[in-house]
Design a protein around this motif. Structure first.
Motif, mmCIF file in Angstrom:
data_model
loop_
_atom_site.group_PDB
_atom_site.id
_atom_site.type_symbol
_atom_site.label_atom_id
_atom_site.label_comp_id
_atom_site.label_asym_id
_atom_site.label_seq_id
_atom_site.Cartn_x
_atom_site.Cartn_y
_atom_site.Cartn_z
ATOM 1 N N LEU A 156 1.089 10.389 3.720
ATOM 2 C CA LEU A 156 1.527 9.862 5.011
ATOM 3 C C LEU A 156 0.386 9.784 6.023
ATOM 4 N N LEU A 157 -0.258 10.918 6.304
ATOM 5 C CA LEU A 157 -1.254 10.919 7.373
ATOM 6 C C LEU A 157 -2.486 10.096 7.014
ATOM 7 N N ALA A 158 -2.925 10.165 5.761
ATOM 8 C CA ALA A 158 -4.071 9.349 5.355
ATOM 9 C C ALA A 158 -3.693 7.873 5.310
ATOM 10 N N ALA A 159 -2.467 7.578 4.885
ATOM 11 C CA ALA A 159 -2.011 6.190 4.911
ATOM 12 C C ALA A 159 -1.945 5.670 6.342
ATOM 13 N N ALA A 160 -1.520 6.524 7.278
ATOM 14 C CA ALA A 160 -1.495 6.132 8.683
ATOM 15 C C ALA A 160 -2.906 5.873 9.203
ATOM 16 N N GLU A 161 -3.857 6.714 8.809
ATOM 17 C CA GLU A 161 -5.243 6.500 9.228
ATOM 18 C C GLU A 161 -5.788 5.207 8.632
ATOM 19 N N ALA A 162 -5.445 4.924 7.377
ATOM 20 C CA ALA A 162 -5.860 3.668 6.756
ATOM 21 C C ALA A 162 -5.290 2.483 7.533
ATOM 22 N N ALA A 163 -4.032 2.573 7.921
ATOM 23 C CA ALA A 163 -3.419 1.497 8.706
ATOM 24 C C ALA A 163 -4.127 1.335 10.045
ATOM 25 N N ARG A 164 -4.463 2.439 10.666
ATOM 26 C CA ARG A 164 -5.162 2.382 11.957
ATOM 27 C C ARG A 164 -6.505 1.671 11.813
ATOM 28 N N VAL A 165 -7.270 2.068 10.799
ATOM 29 C CA VAL A 165 -8.585 1.470 10.578
ATOM 30 C C VAL A 165 -8.452 -0.011 10.248
ATOM 31 N N ALA A 166 -7.537 -0.343 9.342
ATOM 32 C CA ALA A 166 -7.371 -1.734 8.932
ATOM 33 C C ALA A 166 -6.896 -2.608 10.091
ATOM 34 N N LEU A 167 -5.905 -2.135 10.844
ATOM 35 C CA LEU A 167 -5.360 -2.955 11.919
ATOM 36 C C LEU A 167 -6.364 -3.156 13.050
ATOM 37 N N ARG A 168 -7.179 -2.159 13.321
ATOM 38 C CA ARG A 168 -8.224 -2.357 14.325
ATOM 39 C C ARG A 168 -9.184 -3.463 13.897
ATOM 40 N N HIS A 169 -9.530 -3.480 12.620
ATOM 41 C CA HIS A 169 -10.409 -4.541 12.120
ATOM 42 C C HIS A 169 -9.705 -5.891 12.182
ATOM 43 N N PHE A 170 -8.449 -5.938 11.761
ATOM 44 C CA PHE A 170 -7.716 -7.202 11.779
ATOM 45 C C PHE A 170 -7.541 -7.719 13.206
ATOM 46 N N ARG A 171 -7.307 -6.819 14.141
ATOM 47 C CA ARG A 171 -7.194 -7.235 15.541
ATOM 48 C C ARG A 171 -8.504 -7.847 16.030
ATOM 49 N N SER A 172 -9.621 -7.297 15.568
ATOM 50 C CA SER A 172 -10.914 -7.804 16.025
ATOM 51 C C SER A 172 -11.237 -9.170 15.436
ATOM 52 N N THR A 173 -10.690 -9.468 14.253
ATOM 53 C CA THR A 173 -10.970 -10.740 13.604
ATOM 54 C C THR A 173 -9.828 -11.742 13.755
ATOM 55 N N GLY A 174 -8.649 -11.242 14.113
ATOM 56 C CA GLY A 174 -7.511 -12.125 14.340
ATOM 57 C C GLY A 174 -6.618 -12.342 13.144
ATOM 58 N N SER A 175 -6.961 -11.761 11.981
ATOM 59 C CA SER A 175 -6.113 -11.970 10.801
ATOM 60 C C SER A 175 -6.349 -10.864 9.788
ATOM 61 N N GLY A 176 -5.422 -10.747 8.850
ATOM 62 C CA GLY A 176 -5.551 -9.770 7.774
ATOM 63 C C GLY A 176 -4.186 -9.312 7.303
ATOM 64 N N THR A 177 -4.157 -8.760 6.093
ATOM 65 C CA THR A 177 -2.906 -8.261 5.515
ATOM 66 C C THR A 177 -3.089 -6.825 5.056
ATOM 67 N N LEU A 178 -2.205 -5.973 5.524
ATOM 68 C CA LEU A 178 -2.161 -4.566 5.121
ATOM 69 C C LEU A 178 -0.941 -4.364 4.243
ATOM 70 N N VAL A 179 -1.159 -3.867 3.032
ATOM 71 C CA VAL A 179 -0.039 -3.554 2.132
ATOM 72 C C VAL A 179 -0.073 -2.061 1.849
ATOM 73 N N LEU A 180 0.976 -1.372 2.235
ATOM 74 C CA LEU A 180 1.116 0.055 1.973
ATOM 75 C C LEU A 180 2.153 0.262 0.872
ATOM 76 N N THR A 181 1.955 1.297 0.072
ATOM 77 C CA THR A 181 2.856 1.561 -1.050
ATOM 78 C C THR A 181 3.797 2.698 -0.699
#
Length: 314
Positions: free
Chosen positions: A111-136
């Protein structure tokens, strides 16, 4: 144009197949997990498909590790288009007898590491304007089962987190957050689980092949969906849990003991919850026949028999 895919949990199970599937599509990969040797094997598998892959050994529970992973991906490929997160551990044990350190580490990883992964990925996607995050996630993020309380707690938390994230990215139509929720899958997670219950765990039927779950993850990238369930009985279990909670609670214990646990006794151990086991970094757990190998063997059998006949004739 090929995508840049960060695949976390790529050394075994579903994540290893996910890496291969993206490689077959010509994507460039950043492979992350705790086992460097296994990651090198996956890199070679991706290279055999003609895909470029960067290996970044990563303990996702270590502070700053996921930020460093993202930085390595951007440094090598310039961007991240997809973050596919499949890393997970689990443990068996009655809640009051399961060591707190094991419970906490499973939640920290799943949970917590997956949340950190989402945080890191979404910050990058916000900076570029696009991206897909898939969590299991898991069907156990929608229902419960005894003796797996840490995994259930983590996956329920992850389900709620994904729902919140999906609400938050509604202002960014080119950013997608998806959840893939498998039921039982033929991976090594059951053998690799921590066990403080005394009985070996196993996946209750019906069991899906890891390739099916991997295709669902890749499919979410190509056609984003809020959630994809992988498992024929998942809808029925969720219906029973929601609509007939009393009956569900009466049945789930005996069914778990009969179908989710083997009669084989096992001494208490921590599995791979804290440290990886390079010897267990395979795709399958051995609960289902590998149909690919079966078909390959069947296809080569006539030639093999013919060669043996010729050798004997000589």
């Amino acid at each position: 144009m090929s995508r840049v895919v960060v695949a976390v949990g790529a050394s075994s199970g579903i994540g290893r197949v996910v890496a291969r599937e993206f490689a077959r599509r010509g994507d460039r990969l950043v492979l992350a997990a705790r086992a460097p040797q296994a990651l090198e094997e996956v890199r070679a598998e991706c290279a055999a498909e003609g895909a470029e892959a960067l290996v970044v050994p990563t303990d996702i529970t270590a502070p700053g590790a996921l930020e460093a992973l993202a930085a390595a991906a951007v440094d090598r490929f310039g961007r991240i288009d997809v973050w596919a997160h499949t890393a997970a551990v689990t443990a068996y044990g009655r809640f009051d007898l399961l060591p707190g350190r094991v419970f906490d580490q499973v939640v920290r990883t799943d949970l917590l590491a997956a949340a950190e992964a989402a945080r890191v990925a979404l910050r990058h996607f916000r900076s570029t304007g696009s991206g897909t995050l898939v969590l299991t996630g898991s069907v156990l993020g929608h229902i419960t089962a005894p003796y797996m309380s840490c995994y259930v707690a983590a996956k329920w938390g992850l389900t709620g987190l994904v729902r919140s994230l999906q609400q938050e990215v509604r202002d960014a139509p080119d950013i997608h957050v998806c959840l893939v929720s498998p039921g039982s899958v033929d991976t090594p997670i059951y053998q690799r689980a921590a066990n403080h219950l005394g009985l070996v765990g196993r996946p209750p039927p019906p069991i899906a092949a890891p390739e099916r779950a991997a295709r669902a993850i890749v499919g979410c990238v190509e056609r984003p969906r809020r959630e994809v369930s992988v498992g024929r009985l998942n809808p029925l279990m969720r219906l029973g849990f929601t609509c007939l909670p009393g009956l569900y609670d009466v049945l789930v214990g005996p069914l778990m003991r009969r179908l989710g646990l083997a009669d084989e006794a096992v001494a208490a151990h921590d599995g791979v919850v804290f440290t990886p086991d390079p010897g267990s970094e395979s795709v399958r757990g051995g609960w289902l026949p590998d149909l690919g190998n079966v078909l390959h063997t069947a296809a080569t059998l006539p030639a093999t028999i013919g060669a043996r006949v010729l050798r004997r004739a000589r």
